[in-house]
Structures are given as structure tokens and as C-alpha cells.
Scaffold this active site. Structure first.
Site, PDB file in Angstrom:
ATOM      1  N   SER A   1      -3.219  -0.639  -4.525  1.00 58.45           N
ATOM      2  CA  SER A   1      -3.508   0.722  -4.954  1.00 58.45           C
ATOM      3  C   SER A   1      -4.265   0.777  -6.260  1.00 58.45           C
ATOM      4  CB  SER A   1      -2.213   1.514  -5.103  1.00 58.45           C
ATOM      5  OG  SER A   1      -1.413   0.930  -6.102  1.00 58.45           O
TER       6      SER A   1
ATOM      7  N   LYS B   1       0.414   2.765 -12.051  1.00 57.02           N
ATOM      8  CA  LYS B   1      -0.730   3.625 -11.774  1.00 57.02           C
ATOM      9  C   LYS B   1      -1.406   3.962 -13.093  1.00 57.02           C
ATOM     10  CE  LYS B   1       0.042   4.287  -7.326  1.00 57.02           C
ATOM     11  NZ  LYS B   1       0.556   2.983  -7.037  1.00 57.02           N
TER      12      LYS B   1
END
Lengths: 265, 186
Positions: free
Chosen positions: A101, A174
């Protein structure tokens, strides 16, 4: 630290007063042991020379040595474990990044050549101060799912580490896109435009199609931030300091704190 | 190695000064290492065993009144043993520096009633995974999940188990007076 003294007598010299941790058992002089294991100060040594008494004295001496080891181990344990735990909780820890990701910033080749290992700095987020563009690790609000079901309305993480179902302590890595008060355009969230609420922030993975982030589960509370990824420390050819960088197309449109409007610089 | 008796004058003063400096340095280092060690033990105790919390605000009356001191234990949070009906201390979802003290009404998957007592049509909501539903005991004077929604489980800091002050109310805390705690079948 002197451990190798004879445990069965103490010598009360001035130099030893500093050794508070030394066993300070005093005993009568007639049980003092000399170099051969036989006691000193006893006028007639022959009455001690039967095998059972000598065995008893040798075993007692070994038990004393065993007790010294145990004492050293316990005292070392009570020093090492709290210090290690405190360092891992307060300062920094190391974690392996799994999943795709955050490509291309982290794990650019996926898990083929080995995942990146990052250093997560917990001291810099102790006051919950994050900047836009930082890569942070966040406590996920979902337990890890077995990857057969891929519901978008669930909040699963990309890092499918096998965990017991009741343990929600999964962490996801993230990038911070927007902080509280920012007005942003979302990519696939239920609202097209959104103002990030107070005390929350907006995270996104760099690989937009393959990332479960705020575009799936909305803004994240600042209390969930766990650490800031500051360096990549493995593999050695990817040693680098991670700089905060925000892709220009993801910059917030506006920063709006209630009735004051500031332009994003 | 010269013994101390053989040094005279300036050399003697220098060696005595150096020895005093070494002793002071040793004592300082010893003190610092003790401080670090006990500080780490204290951190582990407050982080993994429990902490003392002074509560303020009317949202948990009559169970906990303002300026009460309670003890909240951290073990059940780390072992994920928080149940319905527990009073928990959590970080506020809107300000991470503030803590809130509320009762857990529903865990993930439970169906909670979100409508007020005066509404005709009852609305329900399922608590999402990884979240809990918190409500204060003083329903009329409490901002809780009824206004800001379910709270992530990871924001919970500890479970209140003992009231320590005032002394005439020392002991375990009462059950919920509101009757809104969801009963689980298992």
C-alpha cells in the site's frame, strides 16, 4: 561488582562498605572455610574429615554459588526488562513493513526481495504532533481479517499478520495527507469533499488502488497515532532518512479552523 | 604505581583532587543509573499495571462524582478483556490530550439504541468492528457516543476498578443505574 567472594563470611573492611549488594551474612568464625574447603580457625581439623561433612560443606558452597547466579539473573532481569520496555514504548522501535500500500516509497519490490524494515520514532509523536507528508504508524481499528473476504466497508489492514481474533493491536503504516481543519478532496470516500474534524487526521497509502486507508474508513483520531517512520534501516541498499513529502495533487484545498480561514502554504 | 605517601606537594594535591573527582563522578553516575532504572520500572508499572486518575465532571454521577480519585487498571485493556458494563478511561477522540471516563454499553457487533427516550421511533445502530459504544451514567448531562458515535477500542486506556477517594465511598463501583448496558448471550 564483586561476586566471587566467599559467601560464608564477610570482611568488614572499610573498602567493602560500598558493596551494599554483597551478601552480608555474618557467621561465627568456626564455620569459616579455608582454601581447601576445610574450615579455618578450628583447632582440630581431623574431626571434620569424614566424607559426609565434607560433602555437605561442598554442596553448601555450590548452593551458595547457585544462589549468586540466581540473584545476578534476577537483578539483571529487573533492570533489563523495564529499560527495554520503556525504550520500545517511549523512544523508538523497529518494524517490518508488509504489503504494497505504500509503494513506491516503502516495499518497492513487494515481498519478493524482502520487505523494508523501518525505524519508528515514538518520541516525536508523544505530543501528537504530526506534519502533512509524514509516514506514520497508526493503531488500526480492526482486527486482522483472513484474506478471503475483502469487504470494502470493513476496516481491515493490508498487513495480514496472523493474530488472535480478539486482538485489535494491528498497526498500519500510511502517509499523513491532511490535519484537523483541512478541507480536502477524497478519493473514493462516501463524501467527495470533506473537512477533517478536530482531533482527527487523514491518512492515505501511496499506492492508491491497493490501500485501505482513510478513503475507506474516514478520518482517524489523533490518539491512535503510534509512531513516525523516520528511517529505512533494511535492506542496506535502501538506507535512508524518510523525508515528509506530500504529493502535490493531494494537498489540502483549504485550511479552515472554524471562523478563521488560512491559505495552505 | 606510586603509593600516596610518596607524592609530595602539587602532585599530592593533584592526585587527591583527581580521586575526589572520580568519586564524585562515580556517585553521580550511580545516582543517574538508579534514577533511570526506577524511572523505567515506574513507567512499566503505570503503563501495564494501573494508574490513579482524578475524575472531574458530572457525566458519571452518581457512580463517580467530580473530584473523585479512582484506580484504573491497564491489564484488561492489554489483554482485551473489557466487557459491557465496565467503566473505562479513554483518550478523547476529539482531543488526544484529554481523557474521558465513561461506561461501555456495547462492544463491536452489538446493537445499541441511539434514539432518545422521548423519540417515538426507536433507531438502532450496530457498533462497528474495533469500536465500543460509551455512555455516561448521567444520561441527561453527558456527551458520549450518542453524540459523537462509536469510539475506537485502541483509544481505551484502562478499566476503572476501585474508587479510592472519598474514603467513605472506598471500594468497587456500582453497576449501571441506567439499564442501557447490552447483555451478551455468552
Amino acid at each position: 561488582m564483586r561476586f566471587w567472594g566467599n559467601p560464608y563470611y564477610t570482611v568488614n573492611r572499610g573498602a567493602n562498605r560500598g558493596d551494599r549488594k554483597k551478601m552480608a551474612r555474618t557467621k561465627p568464625n568456626w564455620l569459616s572455610l579455608g582454601p581447601g574447603g576445610a574450615p579455618v580457625g578450628v583447632p582440630d581439623v581431623t574431626e571434620w574429615s569424614t566424607s559426609t561433612e565434607v560433602t555437605f560443606l561442598v554442596m553448601a558452597q555450590q548452593a551458595g554459588a547457585g544462589r549468586r547466579y540466581i540473584r545476578a539473573f534476577v537483578s539483571g532481569f529487573f533492570v533489563a526488562v523495564p529499560v527495554t520496555v520503556t525504550v520500545l514504548d517511549r523512544f523508538a522501535y523497529v518494524a517490518r513493513v508488509e504489503g504494497a500500500s505504500m509503494q513506491p516509497s516503502l516495499n518497492p519490490e513487494g515481498n519478493v526481495t524482502g520487505s523494508d524494515v523501518v525505524l519508528l520514532n515514538r518520541w516525536s509523536v508523544r505530543n501528537y504532533q504530526v506534519r502533512r507528508g509524514d509516514i506514520v504508524s497508526v493503531l488500526a481499528t480492526k482486527r486482522a481479517e483472513v484474506s478471503r473476504c475483502k469487504r470494502i466497508d470493513a476496516y481491515p489492514t493490508v498487513h495480514t499478520v496472523a493474530r488472535s481474533p480478539k486482538n485489535p493491536q494491528q498497526k498500519i503504516i500510511k502517509r499523513v495527507i491532511a490535519l484537523e481543519g483541512d478541507f480536502i478532496k477524497t478519493l473514493g470516500y462516501k463524501n467527495r469533499y470533506l473537512r477533517v474534524p478536530d482531533g482527527h487526521f487523514w491518512i492515505e497509502g501511496d499506492h492508491h488502488g491497493h490501500s485501505l486507508d482513510s478513503n475507506s474508513f474516514g478520518p482517524v483520531s489523533l490518539g491512535l497515532v503510534h509512531g513516525r517512520a523516520s528511517h529505512i534501516i533494511w535492506p542496506p541498499n535502501r538506507w535512508q532518512r524518510i523525508e515528509p513529502s506530500l504529493p502535490p495533487e493531494r494537498k489540502p484545498l483549504l485550511n479552515w479552523h472554524g471562523d478563521t480561514t488560512e491559505e495552505e502554504d | 604505581m606510586k603509593s600516596r605517601e610518596k607524592l609530595w606537594g602539587r602532585d599530592r594535591a593533584r592526585s587527591v583532587g583527581a580521586e575526589m573527582f572520580r568519586r564524585a563522578l562515580g556517585k553521580t553516575l550511580g545516582f543517574v543509573s538508579y534514577t533511570i532504572q526506577y524511572g523505567c520500572i515506574a513507567h512499566c508499572a503505570f503503563e501495564y499495571i494501573g494508574e490513579f486518575v482524578a475524575c472531574s465532571g458530572p457525566s458519571m454521577e452518581p457512580t463517580i462524582t467530580s473530584h473523585d480519585v479512582v484506580f484504573s487498571e491497564r491489564l484488561s485493556r492489554h489483554l482485551c478483556r473489557i466487557e459491557n458494563g465496565d467503566i473505562v478511561i479513554t483518550k478523547s477522540p476529539f482531543d488526544p490530550h484529554m481523557n474521558i471516563c465513561k461506561r461501555v454499553i456495547g462492544l463491536e457487533g452489538d446493537k445499541v439504541c441511539t434514539s432518545g427516550p422521548s423519540d417515538i421511533f426507536k433507531t438502532h445502530q450496530y457498533v462497528p468492528k474495533g469500536h465500543v459504544w460509551l455512555e455516561g451514567d448521567n444520561l441527561r448531562n453527558s456527551t458520549d457516543s450518542r453524540s459523537y458515535g462509536p469510539v475506537p477500542y485502541a483509544l481505551i486506556r484502562g478499566r476503572v476498578c476501585l474508587k479510592l477517594w472519598p474514603l467513605h465511598h472506598f471500594g468497587a463501583l456500582n453497576q449501571s443505574p441506567t439499564g442501557r448496558v447490552i447483555k451478551r448471550s455468552n
